[in-house]
Design a protein around this motif. Structure first.
Motif, PDB file in Angstrom:
ATOM      1  N   ALA A 217       0.795  -1.288  -0.026  1.00 37.55           N
ATOM      2  CA  ALA A 217       0.132  -0.021   0.004  1.00 37.55           C
ATOM      3  C   ALA A 217       1.091   1.256   0.108  1.00 37.55           C
ATOM      4  O   ALA A 217       0.501   2.363  -0.756  1.00 37.55           O
ATOM      5  N   ALA A 218       1.930   1.188   0.582  1.00 38.92           N
ATOM      6  CA  ALA A 218       2.664   2.349   0.659  1.00 38.92           C
ATOM      7  C   ALA A 218       3.759   2.674  -0.516  1.00 38.92           C
ATOM      8  O   ALA A 218       3.665   3.801  -1.138  1.00 38.92           O
ATOM      9  N   VAL A 219       3.757   1.583  -1.193  1.00 40.51           N
ATOM     10  CA  VAL A 219       4.489   1.617  -2.721  1.00 40.51           C
ATOM     11  C   VAL A 219       3.437   2.245  -3.587  1.00 40.51           C
ATOM     12  O   VAL A 219       3.636   3.088  -4.341  1.00 40.51           O
ATOM     13  N   LEU A 220       2.201   1.621  -3.564  1.00 38.17           N
ATOM     14  CA  LEU A 220       1.121   2.186  -4.379  1.00 38.17           C
ATOM     15  C   LEU A 220       0.746   3.439  -4.203  1.00 38.17           C
ATOM     16  O   LEU A 220       0.517   4.306  -5.014  1.00 38.17           O
ATOM     17  N   GLY A 221       0.784   4.071  -2.754  1.00 38.41           N
ATOM     18  CA  GLY A 221       0.358   5.269  -2.591  1.00 38.41           C
ATOM     19  C   GLY A 221       1.410   6.276  -3.041  1.00 38.41           C
ATOM     20  O   GLY A 221       1.084   7.466  -3.461  1.00 38.41           O
ATOM     21  N   SER A 222       2.864   5.881  -2.747  1.00 35.40           N
ATOM     22  CA  SER A 222       3.746   6.796  -3.291  1.00 35.40           C
ATOM     23  C   SER A 222       3.558   6.926  -4.663  1.00 35.40           C
ATOM     24  O   SER A 222       3.865   7.988  -5.334  1.00 35.40           O
ATOM     25  N   THR A 223       3.493   5.798  -5.424  1.00 36.29           N
ATOM     26  CA  THR A 223       3.389   5.835  -6.971  1.00 36.29           C
ATOM     27  C   THR A 223       2.262   6.631  -7.474  1.00 36.29           C
ATOM     28  O   THR A 223       2.440   7.403  -8.387  1.00 36.29           O
ATOM     29  N   SER A 224       1.281   6.570  -6.812  1.00 32.28           N
ATOM     30  CA  SER A 224       0.147   7.403  -7.048  1.00 32.28           C
ATOM     31  C   SER A 224       0.403   8.978  -7.080  1.00 32.28           C
ATOM     32  O   SER A 224      -0.005   9.780  -7.774  1.00 32.28           O
TER      33      SER A 224
END
Length: 278
Positions: A217-224
């Motif tokens: 979720a942290a990776v996806l949030g940062s990517t977003s």
């Protein structure tokens, strides 16, 4: 590097994503999306009070968000359904905040920036507040990880293990208030919950453990945040909503991919079962 507004915006987006990831997972697991929405909407009242008394925005929003979360937790189960209580409290707080702002005279206020965020206007001080809040949330959840996770999965098991579900709920409430206070500058009042929930919901089908879900979720949030910032810069669109759109797009892609993988897995299982029967 920090003199460049795009670098400050990128670091602010990543800071919010890192703080929102673990908290968003707990909100998804506990089905507390509306609870987070009510807390975020209440932050508008905090903005109005901060401006009225010439105080910094962060402590005002933090206090009001925390007060809203504690109030909702206290009144739940006392004659009102949780969704009804949250609906009344959330929209009432938002409306009162907007009306209170309209009475402020001599205050230059960009209302859209507080409703939808203004990440491109993040200053070095804002960046310090965002990352300070992110570190507080990460440290708080890391120290209470076992108790919060057990309280989420099974309250009786948590009690038997020496953890108080009520205390863990209060810690989660404090963490939510901090995230709302630091994220208001980035995505605004109306989009905070989206950045909490969407990356966590996207990560859930691909995660085998709670820890893996938080990291993903942290990776996806940062990517977003980063892709949304770049997309907003290229197409000249509102940055906060663009970041949420990218997160939603990742959710759609992940959902389709998961369904395809699940279908392939079921077909493979059927073939193996047929061969075994033969």
């Amino acid at each position: 590097m920090l003199d460049d507004f795009l670098w400050r915006a990128a670091l602010a987006g990543v800071g919010v994503a890192l703080s929102a990831a673990p908290l968003g997972c707990f909100i998804v697991w506990r089905r507390m999306a509306y609870f987070g929405d009510a807390t975020a909407h209440a932050s508008m009242l905090g903005v109005a009070l901060s401006l009225a008394f010439s105080l910094p925005i962060f402590p005002g929003v933090l206090c009001v968000a925390l007060l809203m979360a504690i109030t909702v937790s206290s009144f739940s189960g006392r004659g009102y359904a949780m969704d009804t209580l949250l609906g009344v409290m959330a929209h009432s707080a938002l409306a009162i905040g907007l009306v209170a702002v309209s009475f402020l005279s001599g205050v230059r206020l960009d209302l859209m920036a507080y409703l939808f965020g203004d990440i491109l206007a993040v200053s070095k001080t804002d960046l310090l507040v965002i990352w300070g809040g992110a570190l507080v949330v990460i440290a708080l959840i890391s120290m209470r990880w076992s108790g919060m996770l057990l309280s989420t999965l099974n309250k009786e098991l948590a009690l038997a293990s020496g953890f108080s579900p009520r205390r863990e709920q209060m810690i989660l409430t404090i963490a939510l208030a901090v995230v709302v206070a630091v994220a208001i500058k980035v995505v605004g009042v109306l989009l905070i919950v989206a950045m909490l929930i969407i990356p966590a919901a996207t990560a859930r089908p691909f995660s085998r453990t709670p820890e893996m879900m938080v990291l993903l979720a942290a990776v996806l949030g940062s990517t977003s945040s980063l892709v949304g910032l770049r997309t907003s810069y290229v197409f000249d669109t509102p940055t906060g909503p663009t970041m949420v759109c990218i997160a939603a797009l990742l959710f759609v892609i992940a959902s389709v991919l998961w369904k395809v993988m699940d279908k392939v897995q079921r077909e493979k299982g059927s073939v193996m079962e047929s061969e075994y029967e033969k």
